[in-house]
Design a protein around this motif. Structure first.
Motif, short mmCIF file in Angstrom:
data_model
loop_
_atom_site.label_atom_id
_atom_site.label_comp_id
_atom_site.label_asym_id
_atom_site.label_seq_id
_atom_site.Cartn_x
_atom_site.Cartn_y
_atom_site.Cartn_z
N LEU A 1 0.85 -1.18 0.00
CA LEU A 1 0.00 0.00 0.00
C LEU A 1 0.90 1.24 0.00
N TRP A 2 0.60 2.16 -0.92
CA TRP A 2 1.28 3.46 -0.94
C TRP A 2 0.23 4.55 -0.72
N ALA A 3 0.50 5.43 0.21
CA ALA A 3 -0.43 6.53 0.49
C ALA A 3 0.38 7.77 0.87
N TRP A 4 -0.27 8.95 0.75
CA TRP A 4 0.42 10.22 0.95
C TRP A 4 -0.16 10.96 2.15
N THR A 5 0.74 11.71 2.81
CA THR A 5 0.33 12.53 3.95
C THR A 5 1.26 13.73 4.05
N ASN A 6 0.87 14.68 4.89
CA ASN A 6 1.74 15.83 5.13
C ASN A 6 2.97 15.40 5.92
N GLU A 7 4.08 16.07 5.67
CA GLU A 7 5.35 15.69 6.30
C GLU A 7 5.24 15.70 7.82
N ALA A 8 4.51 16.64 8.37
CA ALA A 8 4.38 16.74 9.83
C ALA A 8 3.59 15.57 10.42
N ASP A 9 2.75 14.91 9.61
CA ASP A 9 1.91 13.81 10.09
C ASP A 9 2.47 12.44 9.74
N LEU A 10 3.70 12.40 9.26
CA LEU A 10 4.24 11.15 8.72
C LEU A 10 4.23 10.02 9.73
N GLY A 11 4.77 10.26 10.92
CA GLY A 11 4.86 9.20 11.92
C GLY A 11 3.49 8.68 12.34
N ALA A 12 2.60 9.60 12.68
CA ALA A 12 1.26 9.19 13.12
C ALA A 12 0.51 8.45 12.02
N PHE A 13 0.67 8.89 10.79
CA PHE A 13 -0.02 8.24 9.67
C PHE A 13 0.52 6.83 9.43
N ARG A 14 1.85 6.67 9.48
CA ARG A 14 2.44 5.35 9.25
C ARG A 14 1.98 4.35 10.30
N PHE A 15 2.03 4.74 11.58
CA PHE A 15 1.64 3.82 12.64
C PHE A 15 0.14 3.52 12.59
N GLY A 16 -0.65 4.56 12.26
CA GLY A 16 -2.08 4.34 12.15
C GLY A 16 -2.44 3.41 11.02
N LEU A 17 -1.73 3.52 9.90
CA LEU A 17 -2.00 2.63 8.76
C LEU A 17 -1.74 1.18 9.10
N ASN A 18 -0.62 0.91 9.76
CA ASN A 18 -0.30 -0.48 10.12
C ASN A 18 -1.42 -1.11 10.93
N GLU A 19 -1.90 -0.35 11.91
CA GLU A 19 -2.97 -0.88 12.76
C GLU A 19 -4.27 -1.05 11.98
N GLN A 20 -4.62 -0.06 11.15
CA GLN A 20 -5.88 -0.12 10.43
C GLN A 20 -5.88 -1.22 9.38
N VAL A 21 -4.75 -1.48 8.73
CA VAL A 21 -4.66 -2.57 7.74
C VAL A 21 -4.97 -3.90 8.40
N VAL A 22 -4.38 -4.15 9.56
CA VAL A 22 -4.64 -5.41 10.27
C VAL A 22 -6.11 -5.52 10.65
N GLU A 23 -6.70 -4.45 11.16
CA GLU A 23 -8.11 -4.48 11.57
C GLU A 23 -9.02 -4.72 10.37
N ASN A 24 -8.74 -4.08 9.24
CA ASN A 24 -9.58 -4.26 8.06
C ASN A 24 -9.51 -5.68 7.53
N LEU A 25 -8.32 -6.27 7.52
CA LEU A 25 -8.18 -7.65 7.04
C LEU A 25 -8.89 -8.62 7.98
N ARG A 26 -8.81 -8.40 9.26
CA ARG A 26 -9.52 -9.26 10.21
C ARG A 26 -11.03 -9.12 10.04
#
Length: 280
Positions: A236-261
């Motif tokens: 998965l490739w997605a874009w975000t603002n530079e200031a939100d990079l860390g929060a977006f990356r960690f949030g994506l990992n969690e949300q991907v797992v939840e969506n697949l489950r």
């Protein structure tokens, strides 16, 4: 008669001494005038030079350094001119200053290299204070740029001080040079799953995330990128603002797992089949 000759000789000696004293005093006053007037003129020249550099939007650090260099250089010229008025041979003084300068340059060659690199950083601006960069294995936010060193603050709140020669001799990754950053998430799904449903679940994690930025040229996408030994890998490739990079990356990992489950799609772990052959 002998007394008269001695008196005349004494008077003549005093006259010569007075003449020498007057000449020396005159030269001393002229030398002092040259020094003080020359210093005033040098100061005015430096002020005008700094003002011109500031109007040209040259970095303040470089303006200050160039002003100091110009001030010292002009002051040396004024001193040499004043010494020449006193009758002191300026050739030897110039040679002495040149030799001392060479000795200092050789002893400070590493610092001069750092200074040259710092000048290039200030002039060409590969990064600025506040940018998040990665260089020589270190990454962090630039907190200070000096003529000989650059200071970073890492995400772990560590202060890293790098010589400018090291900075300019390595590749510099400036994450803040563009407003948007791309985040990549790789996940493996079972070979027996519905691939379209799996891709949709992974993509949904980005498109419904509040920090995801989607523009005409920057869209979130998900592709099958590898057929592994135990899983099909979806990236998965997605874009975000530079200031939100860390929060977006960690949030994506969690949300991907939840969506697949939620879609009942299994994320397999590495497996190996072992076959036992009986020799009896």
């Amino acid at each position: 008669m002998d007394l008269d000759i001695q008196q005349l000789s004494s008077i003549s000696g005093w006259e010569r001494l007075i003449e020498v004293g007057i000449a020396f005093g005159t030269n001393l006053l002229a030398a002092l005038a040259i020094f003080f007037i020359g210093r005033w003129i040098a100061t005015r020249i430096v002020i005008l030079m700094k003002a011109a550099l500031i109007r040209a939007r040259v970095d303040k650090t470089l303006v200050s350094f160039l002003g100091n260099v110009a001030n010292v250089g002009l002051l040396i010229l004024v001193i040499i001119a004043a010494l020449g008025k006193l009758g002191i041979p300026t050739t030897s003084v110039t040679a002495l200053i040149g030799g001392a300068g060479l000795a200092v340059a050789l002893s400070l060659k590493d610092q001069l290299s750092n200074f040259a690199a710092g000048t290039l950083i200030i002039l060409f601006r590969p990064f600025k204070v506040g940018d998040f960069i990665r260089v020589n294995g270190f990454e962090g936010t630039v907190s200070e740029i000096k003529m000989v060193q650059t200071t970073l603050h890492t995400p772990d709140n560590e202060e890293v001080i790098l010589p400018n020669s090291v900075v300019m001799s390595n590749s510099i990754v400036n994450r803040s040079s563009n407003p948007l950053c791309r985040v990549q998430v790789v996940v493996g799904v079972d070979y027996s799953c519905d691939l379209k449903a799996a891709k949709a679940a992974v993509l949904k994690a980005a498109t419904e995330h509040p920090l995801c930025v989607q523009t005409k040229d920057r869209q979130a996408v998900a592709y099958i990128t590898n057929l592994g030994d135990s899983a099909i890998e979806i990236t998965l490739w997605a874009w975000t603002n530079e200031a939100d990079l860390g929060a977006f990356r960690f949030g994506l990992n969690e949300q991907v797992v939840e969506n697949l489950r939620a879609a009942n799609i299994n994320i397999p772990f590495p497996q190996r089949d072992v076959h036992i052959i009986s020799q009896g």
